[in-house]
Scaffold this motif. Structure first.
Motif, short mmCIF file in Angstrom:
data_model
loop_
_atom_site.label_atom_id
_atom_site.label_comp_id
_atom_site.label_asym_id
_atom_site.label_seq_id
_atom_site.Cartn_x
_atom_site.Cartn_y
_atom_site.Cartn_z
N GLY A 32 -5.69 34.99 10.99
CA GLY A 32 -5.98 35.82 12.15
C GLY A 32 -5.01 35.57 13.30
O GLY A 32 -4.63 36.49 14.02
N LEU A 33 -4.59 34.30 13.45
CA LEU A 33 -3.63 33.97 14.50
C LEU A 33 -2.28 34.65 14.24
O LEU A 33 -1.67 35.22 15.15
CB LEU A 33 -3.46 32.46 14.59
CG LEU A 33 -2.44 31.95 15.62
CD1 LEU A 33 -2.84 32.39 17.03
CD2 LEU A 33 -2.32 30.43 15.55
N PHE A 34 -1.82 34.58 12.99
CA PHE A 34 -0.56 35.26 12.64
C PHE A 34 -0.68 36.77 12.88
O PHE A 34 0.25 37.41 13.40
CB PHE A 34 -0.20 34.99 11.19
CG PHE A 34 0.51 33.69 10.96
CD1 PHE A 34 1.87 33.59 11.19
CD2 PHE A 34 -0.17 32.57 10.53
CE1 PHE A 34 2.54 32.39 10.98
CE2 PHE A 34 0.49 31.37 10.32
CZ PHE A 34 1.85 31.27 10.55
N TRP A 59 3.28 32.13 7.15
CA TRP A 59 1.88 32.31 6.78
C TRP A 59 1.63 31.84 5.35
O TRP A 59 0.67 31.12 5.08
CB TRP A 59 1.48 33.77 6.96
CG TRP A 59 0.30 34.19 6.14
CD1 TRP A 59 0.26 35.21 5.23
CD2 TRP A 59 -1.02 33.63 6.15
NE1 TRP A 59 -0.99 35.29 4.66
CE2 TRP A 59 -1.80 34.35 5.21
CE3 TRP A 59 -1.62 32.59 6.86
CZ2 TRP A 59 -3.13 34.05 4.97
CZ3 TRP A 59 -2.96 32.28 6.61
CH2 TRP A 59 -3.71 33.02 5.68
N VAL A 60 2.51 32.23 4.42
CA VAL A 60 2.32 31.82 3.02
C VAL A 60 2.43 30.30 2.91
O VAL A 60 1.64 29.66 2.19
CB VAL A 60 3.35 32.53 2.12
CG1 VAL A 60 3.28 31.98 0.69
CG2 VAL A 60 3.12 34.04 2.11
N ALA A 61 3.40 29.70 3.61
CA ALA A 61 3.53 28.24 3.58
C ALA A 61 2.31 27.56 4.18
O ALA A 61 1.83 26.53 3.67
CB ALA A 61 4.80 27.83 4.35
N SER A 62 1.76 28.13 5.25
CA SER A 62 0.55 27.58 5.87
C SER A 62 -0.64 27.67 4.93
O SER A 62 -1.45 26.74 4.83
CB SER A 62 0.24 28.32 7.18
OG SER A 62 1.30 28.20 8.10
N ALA A 63 -0.76 28.82 4.24
CA ALA A 63 -1.88 29.00 3.30
C ALA A 63 -1.79 27.99 2.17
O ALA A 63 -2.82 27.42 1.74
CB ALA A 63 -1.86 30.42 2.75
N LEU A 64 -0.59 27.73 1.68
CA LEU A 64 -0.43 26.75 0.61
C LEU A 64 -0.78 25.35 1.11
O LEU A 64 -1.42 24.56 0.40
CB LEU A 64 1.00 26.79 0.08
CG LEU A 64 1.30 25.85 -1.09
CD1 LEU A 64 0.39 26.15 -2.28
CD2 LEU A 64 2.76 25.96 -1.50
N ALA A 65 -0.39 25.04 2.35
CA ALA A 65 -0.72 23.74 2.91
C ALA A 65 -2.23 23.57 3.07
O ALA A 65 -2.79 22.49 2.81
CB ALA A 65 -0.02 23.57 4.27
#
Length: 287
Positions: A200-202, A155-161
């Motif tokens: 929300g998906l996570f 999730w954190v990696a996705s948010a940064l992307a």
């Protein structure tokens, strides 16, 4: 019988045997028990409300112990916020704080144990509740903890992307500048909506896989596959109730984060105890 000091070889052999038994218990907890068949009940909004009321009741009844058990979580939240500001990683402040909730189910293990123990003990204590847990749950709970940690990292990696493809890759220089970019630019709105959707998906993945599985693993040695499969069956049979519970959890966590995460001292135990009671309402066993 009086215990005497043996030679190092005998002591080492005894320690190895004890470790072997502990590892065997942890490993056996990973397997399904063919003799256990959880029965999934139909639940609705009434049961969601009842679980919350029972969670509040347990919080009041166990308050002295629960507060000591969960006071660390507001501190962790403040540390996450401090890290984000200090490291000039403001875009990760919200993902870190909100993503911390993905680890909530594993952090609530002690609360499940206390609610379980309170069912038979009119004056439960957290030490006694933990003492009632056996080695069969170590392997499954550790596995679920690693699973949730992996989701948190993703999730954190996705948010940064998401930030890099919208407002990034340069980091903001101030809080006000970052807030202005998020609220007043098309890229900022894209960042917000994408972040909410992916987050929300996570959260949904965590909800349907852990809602009743972790309480069940605390309750009895059913095996990890049985527990996770039962949680998925609860979500499939009762989508409205499960989504409602997820909304309640998200709303209370948001309120509990204000101000300075101090409200989590109340919110976390209420949700933890409430999850235990929702498990009791959603799952039955033949025995």
């Amino acid at each position: 019988m009086v215990q005497t000091i043996g030679n190092p070889l005998s002591w080492g052999a005894q320690a190895a045997v004890g470790t072997g038994h502990a590892l065997a218990d942890a490993t056996s907890g990973m397997r399904s028990d063919p003799n256990v068949s959880p029965r999934v009940n139909t639940i609705g909004l009434r049961e969601v409300g009842l679980a919350l009321r029972l969670g509040w009741r347990d919080f009041l009844h166990l308050r002295s112990d629960v507060l000591m058990l969960v006071v660390i979580y507001p501190i962790v939240g403040l540390l996450l916020a401090g890290f984000a500001f200090h490291a000039a990683l403001l875009p990760l402040l919200f993902p870190l704080v909100s993503g911390f909730a993905l680890l909530g189910p594993i952090a609530a293990i002690g609360l499940y144990a206390m609610s379980r123990h309170a069912e038979t003990d009119p004056a439960p204590r957290w030490g006694t509740a933990f003492a009632s847990l056996d080695g069969h749950m170590i392997g499954p709970v550790l596995t679920m903890g690693l699973y949730l940690l992996a989701l948190f990292t993703l999730w954190v990696a996705s948010a940064l992307a998401i930030y890099n493809v919208t407002l990034g890759p340069a980091m903001p220089t101030s809080v006000m500048g970052f807030a202005r970019d998020v609220l007043t630019t098309p890229e900022g709105w894209t960042l917000a909506w994408l972040g909410i959707g992916v987050g929300g998906l996570f959260a949904l993945i965590v909800l349907v896989t852990t809602l009743t599985s972790l309480p069940m693993l605390i309750d009895r040695p059913v095996g990890l596959p049985v527990a996770v499969a039962a949680s998925l069956r609860v979500a499939r049979k009762n989508p409205l109730a499960v989504i409602a519970w997820g909304i309640v959890v998200a709303a209370l966590l948001l309120l509990g984060s204000l101000p300075l995460f101090l409200g989590l001292i109340v919110v976390l135990p209420v949700l933890g105890h409430g999850t235990w009671h929702l498990y009791r309402l959603a799952i039955d066993f033949d025995d």
